[in-house]
Design a protein around this motif. Structure first.
Motif, short mmCIF file in Angstrom:
data_model
loop_
_atom_site.label_atom_id
_atom_site.label_comp_id
_atom_site.label_asym_id
_atom_site.label_seq_id
_atom_site.Cartn_x
_atom_site.Cartn_y
_atom_site.Cartn_z
N TRP A 3 0.85 -1.19 0.00
CA TRP A 3 0.00 0.00 0.00
C TRP A 3 0.88 1.23 0.00
O TRP A 3 1.86 1.31 0.73
N GLU A 4 0.52 2.20 -0.84
CA GLU A 4 1.21 3.49 -0.86
C GLU A 4 0.17 4.58 -0.77
O GLU A 4 -0.87 4.51 -1.41
N ALA A 5 0.46 5.60 0.01
CA ALA A 5 -0.45 6.73 0.13
C ALA A 5 -0.61 7.40 -1.24
O ALA A 5 0.32 7.41 -2.04
N GLU A 6 -1.80 7.95 -1.49
CA GLU A 6 -2.04 8.59 -2.78
C GLU A 6 -1.08 9.72 -3.04
O GLU A 6 -0.69 9.96 -4.17
N ASP A 7 -0.68 10.46 -2.02
CA ASP A 7 0.25 11.57 -2.19
C ASP A 7 1.58 11.08 -2.80
O ASP A 7 2.14 11.73 -3.67
N ALA A 8 2.03 9.93 -2.35
CA ALA A 8 3.30 9.39 -2.86
C ALA A 8 3.14 8.96 -4.32
O ALA A 8 4.02 9.19 -5.14
#
Length: 40
Positions: free
Chosen positions: A31-36
């Motif tokens: 999982w990666e944050a949308e900002d990243a």
């Protein structure tokens, strides 16, 4: 999945991969944050 462009994976596909590879979904997904992801 291979080229990194997939936005979604069907649960049936994930389940089949896990069954064949004898692993858990967390072993395949990250999982990666949308900002990243938006910074690409």
């Amino acid at each position: 999945l291979k080229n990194g462009r997939a936005k979604a994976v069907r649960f049936a596909t994930l389940a089949a991969l896990c069954e064949v590879l004898k692993c858990q979904p967390g072993d395949l997904l990250r999982w990666e944050a949308e900002d990243a992801a938006a910074g690409e």
